[in-house]
Design a protein around this motif. Structure first.
Motif, PDB file in Angstrom:
ATOM      1  N   ASP A   4       0.825  -1.213   0.000  1.00  0.00           N
ATOM      2  CA  ASP A   4       0.000   0.000   0.000  1.00  0.00           C
ATOM      3  C   ASP A   4       0.857   1.259   0.000  1.00  0.00           C
ATOM      4  O   ASP A   4       0.552   2.227  -0.699  1.00  0.00           O
ATOM      5  CB  ASP A   4      -0.954   0.015   1.199  1.00  0.00           C
ATOM      6  CG  ASP A   4      -2.023  -1.050   1.098  1.00  0.00           C
ATOM      7  OD1 ASP A   4      -2.368  -1.444  -0.047  1.00  0.00           O
ATOM      8  OD2 ASP A   4      -2.522  -1.488   2.148  1.00  0.00           O
ATOM      9  N   GLU A   5       1.936   1.251   0.761  1.00  0.00           N
ATOM     10  CA  GLU A   5       2.823   2.417   0.808  1.00  0.00           C
ATOM     11  C   GLU A   5       3.535   2.612  -0.529  1.00  0.00           C
ATOM     12  O   GLU A   5       3.695   3.740  -0.996  1.00  0.00           O
ATOM     13  CB  GLU A   5       3.835   2.285   1.944  1.00  0.00           C
ATOM     14  CG  GLU A   5       4.678   3.510   2.162  1.00  0.00           C
ATOM     15  CD  GLU A   5       3.902   4.731   2.642  1.00  0.00           C
ATOM     16  OE1 GLU A   5       4.438   5.846   2.477  1.00  0.00           O
ATOM     17  OE2 GLU A   5       2.784   4.599   3.168  1.00  0.00           O
ATOM     18  N   LEU A   6       3.966   1.530  -1.161  1.00  0.00           N
ATOM     19  CA  LEU A   6       4.599   1.638  -2.476  1.00  0.00           C
ATOM     20  C   LEU A   6       3.617   2.226  -3.486  1.00  0.00           C
ATOM     21  O   LEU A   6       3.975   3.100  -4.273  1.00  0.00           O
ATOM     22  CB  LEU A   6       5.106   0.282  -2.947  1.00  0.00           C
ATOM     23  CG  LEU A   6       5.748   0.256  -4.335  1.00  0.00           C
ATOM     24  CD1 LEU A   6       6.946   1.194  -4.410  1.00  0.00           C
ATOM     25  CD2 LEU A   6       6.158  -1.160  -4.699  1.00  0.00           C
ATOM     26  N   CYS A   7       2.375   1.757  -3.461  1.00  0.00           N
ATOM     27  CA  CYS A   7       1.351   2.288  -4.364  1.00  0.00           C
ATOM     28  C   CYS A   7       1.104   3.768  -4.094  1.00  0.00           C
ATOM     29  O   CYS A   7       0.973   4.569  -5.026  1.00  0.00           O
ATOM     30  CB  CYS A   7       0.053   1.496  -4.225  1.00  0.00           C
ATOM     31  SG  CYS A   7       0.146  -0.146  -4.951  1.00  0.00           S
ATOM     32  N   ALA A  25       1.829   6.607  -6.883  1.00  0.00           N
ATOM     33  CA  ALA A  25       0.745   7.491  -7.321  1.00  0.00           C
ATOM     34  C   ALA A  25       1.121   8.950  -7.098  1.00  0.00           C
ATOM     35  O   ALA A  25       0.928   9.796  -7.981  1.00  0.00           O
ATOM     36  CB  ALA A  25      -0.549   7.145  -6.591  1.00  0.00           C
ATOM     37  N   GLN A  26       1.677   9.244  -5.934  1.00  0.00           N
ATOM     38  CA  GLN A  26       2.096  10.614  -5.635  1.00  0.00           C
ATOM     39  C   GLN A  26       3.150  11.102  -6.626  1.00  0.00           C
ATOM     40  O   GLN A  26       3.164  12.276  -6.990  1.00  0.00           O
ATOM     41  CB  GLN A  26       2.658  10.713  -4.217  1.00  0.00           C
ATOM     42  CG  GLN A  26       1.622  10.689  -3.134  1.00  0.00           C
ATOM     43  CD  GLN A  26       2.255  10.716  -1.740  1.00  0.00           C
ATOM     44  OE1 GLN A  26       3.461  10.589  -1.575  1.00  0.00           O
ATOM     45  NE2 GLN A  26       1.401  10.873  -0.732  1.00  0.00           N
ATOM     46  N   ILE A  35      -5.106   3.951  -9.008  1.00  0.00           N
ATOM     47  CA  ILE A  35      -4.381   2.780  -9.509  1.00  0.00           C
ATOM     48  C   ILE A  35      -5.357   1.705  -9.956  1.00  0.00           C
ATOM     49  O   ILE A  35      -6.263   1.313  -9.229  1.00  0.00           O
ATOM     50  CB  ILE A  35      -3.420   2.227  -8.435  1.00  0.00           C
ATOM     51  CG1 ILE A  35      -2.330   3.262  -8.154  1.00  0.00           C
ATOM     52  CG2 ILE A  35      -2.824   0.895  -8.877  1.00  0.00           C
ATOM     53  CD1 ILE A  35      -1.401   2.872  -7.024  1.00  0.00           C
ATOM     54  N   ASN A  36      -5.149   1.248 -11.180  1.00  0.00           N
ATOM     55  CA  ASN A  36      -5.981   0.188 -11.741  1.00  0.00           C
ATOM     56  C   ASN A  36      -5.322  -1.176 -11.551  1.00  0.00           C
ATOM     57  O   ASN A  36      -5.971  -2.128 -11.130  1.00  0.00           O
ATOM     58  CB  ASN A  36      -6.230   0.449 -13.232  1.00  0.00           C
ATOM     59  CG  ASN A  36      -7.196  -0.528 -13.838  1.00  0.00           C
ATOM     60  OD1 ASN A  36      -8.184  -0.891 -13.223  1.00  0.00           O
ATOM     61  ND2 ASN A  36      -6.911  -0.960 -15.048  1.00  0.00           N
ATOM     62  N   THR A  37      -4.024  -1.273 -11.867  1.00  0.00           N
ATOM     63  CA  THR A  37      -3.319  -2.548 -11.717  1.00  0.00           C
ATOM     64  C   THR A  37      -1.946  -2.338 -11.096  1.00  0.00           C
ATOM     65  O   THR A  37      -1.323  -1.287 -11.265  1.00  0.00           O
ATOM     66  CB  THR A  37      -3.122  -3.276 -13.064  1.00  0.00           C
ATOM     67  OG1 THR A  37      -2.333  -2.457 -13.924  1.00  0.00           O
ATOM     68  CG2 THR A  37      -4.441  -3.609 -13.709  1.00  0.00           C
ATOM     69  N   THR A  48      -0.425   0.734 -13.264  1.00  0.00           N
ATOM     70  CA  THR A  48      -1.218   1.410 -14.293  1.00  0.00           C
ATOM     71  C   THR A  48      -2.400   2.116 -13.625  1.00  0.00           C
ATOM     72  O   THR A  48      -3.090   1.531 -12.794  1.00  0.00           O
ATOM     73  CB  THR A  48      -1.744   0.397 -15.329  1.00  0.00           C
ATOM     74  OG1 THR A  48      -0.651  -0.368 -15.818  1.00  0.00           O
ATOM     75  CG2 THR A  48      -2.435   1.089 -16.478  1.00  0.00           C
ATOM     76  N   MET A  49      -2.619   3.357 -14.044  1.00  0.00           N
ATOM     77  CA  MET A  49      -3.740   4.140 -13.533  1.00  0.00           C
ATOM     78  C   MET A  49      -4.990   3.854 -14.354  1.00  0.00           C
ATOM     79  O   MET A  49      -4.917   3.313 -15.465  1.00  0.00           O
ATOM     80  CB  MET A  49      -3.415   5.633 -13.577  1.00  0.00           C
ATOM     81  CG  MET A  49      -2.175   6.028 -12.829  1.00  0.00           C
ATOM     82  SD  MET A  49      -2.354   5.694 -11.071  1.00  0.00           S
ATOM     83  CE  MET A  49      -0.683   5.913 -10.530  1.00  0.00           C
ATOM     84  N   HIS A  50      -6.145   4.229 -13.840  1.00  0.00           N
ATOM     85  CA  HIS A  50      -7.410   3.992 -14.534  1.00  0.00           C
ATOM     86  C   HIS A  50      -7.461   4.641 -15.923  1.00  0.00           C
ATOM     87  O   HIS A  50      -8.125   4.132 -16.814  1.00  0.00           O
ATOM     88  CB  HIS A  50      -8.597   4.483 -13.681  1.00  0.00           C
ATOM     89  CG  HIS A  50      -8.844   3.620 -12.486  1.00  0.00           C
ATOM     90  ND1 HIS A  50      -9.318   2.321 -12.569  1.00  0.00           N
ATOM     91  CD2 HIS A  50      -8.669   3.859 -11.172  1.00  0.00           C
ATOM     92  CE1 HIS A  50      -9.420   1.799 -11.364  1.00  0.00           C
ATOM     93  NE2 HIS A  50      -9.030   2.714 -10.492  1.00  0.00           N
ATOM     94  N   ASP A  51      -6.743   5.761 -16.102  1.00  0.00           N
ATOM     95  CA  ASP A  51      -6.759   6.433 -17.402  1.00  0.00           C
ATOM     96  C   ASP A  51      -5.654   5.937 -18.339  1.00  0.00           C
ATOM     97  O   ASP A  51      -5.433   6.502 -19.391  1.00  0.00           O
ATOM     98  CB  ASP A  51      -6.673   7.948 -17.228  1.00  0.00           C
ATOM     99  CG  ASP A  51      -5.352   8.407 -16.621  1.00  0.00           C
ATOM    100  OD1 ASP A  51      -4.498   7.554 -16.303  1.00  0.00           O
ATOM    101  OD2 ASP A  51      -5.182   9.624 -16.456  1.00  0.00           O
ATOM    102  N   GLY A  52      -4.957   4.877 -17.956  1.00  0.00           N
ATOM    103  CA  GLY A  52      -3.936   4.281 -18.811  1.00  0.00           C
ATOM    104  C   GLY A  52      -2.526   4.748 -18.553  1.00  0.00           C
ATOM    105  O   GLY A  52      -1.588   4.213 -19.150  1.00  0.00           O
ATOM    106  N   VAL A  53      -2.330   5.759 -17.703  1.00  0.00           N
ATOM    107  CA  VAL A  53      -0.973   6.240 -17.399  1.00  0.00           C
ATOM    108  C   VAL A  53      -0.221   5.158 -16.653  1.00  0.00           C
ATOM    109  O   VAL A  53      -0.765   4.475 -15.819  1.00  0.00           O
ATOM    110  CB  VAL A  53      -1.041   7.533 -16.551  1.00  0.00           C
ATOM    111  CG1 VAL A  53       0.322   7.912 -16.018  1.00  0.00           C
ATOM    112  CG2 VAL A  53      -1.629   8.650 -17.379  1.00  0.00           C
TER     113      VAL A  53
END
Length: 74
Positions: A34-37, A41-42, A51-53, A69-74
Motif C-alpha cells: 500500500d505504501e509503495l502504491c 501514485a504521488q 491505480i488500476n493494476t 497502471t492508472m485507470h486512465d492508462g498512465v
C-alpha cells in the motif's frame, strides 16, 4: 491490484540445484504494498485510488520490477 502478496515478495524466476530453499528464502523481500502504491501514485500527481493494476513484471536476484497502471492508462 492483482496477485497475492507472496507472488510479489517471493523470487519466482527459477531455482538452484543446491540449497534451493535457502536461496529462495534469501531472496524473499516483504514490503508495504500500500505504501509503495501511495508513493508511486504521488510521484505522478495521483492518489492511490487512481491505480488500476499493480503487477510484478520481472525480477533478477534481489530486484523486482513492477508495473503500476492508472485507470486512465498512465
Amino acid at each position: 491490484m492483482s496477485g497475492s502478496p507472496d507472488d510479489l515478495f517471493n523470487y519466482s524466476s527459477g531455482g538452484w540445484l543446491v540449497n534451493n530453499g535457502l536461496r529462495l528464502k534469501e531472496r524473499r523481500r516483504e514490503f508495504d504494498v500500500d505504501e509503495l502504491c501511495k508513493l508511486a501514485a504521488q510521484s505522478v500527481g495521483r492518489s492511490p485510488q487512481d491505480i488500476n493494476t499493480f503487477v510484478k513484471l520481472a525480477e533478477g536476484g534481489f530486484n523486482r520490477t513492477f508495473l503500476i497502471t492508472m485507470h486512465d492508462g498512465v
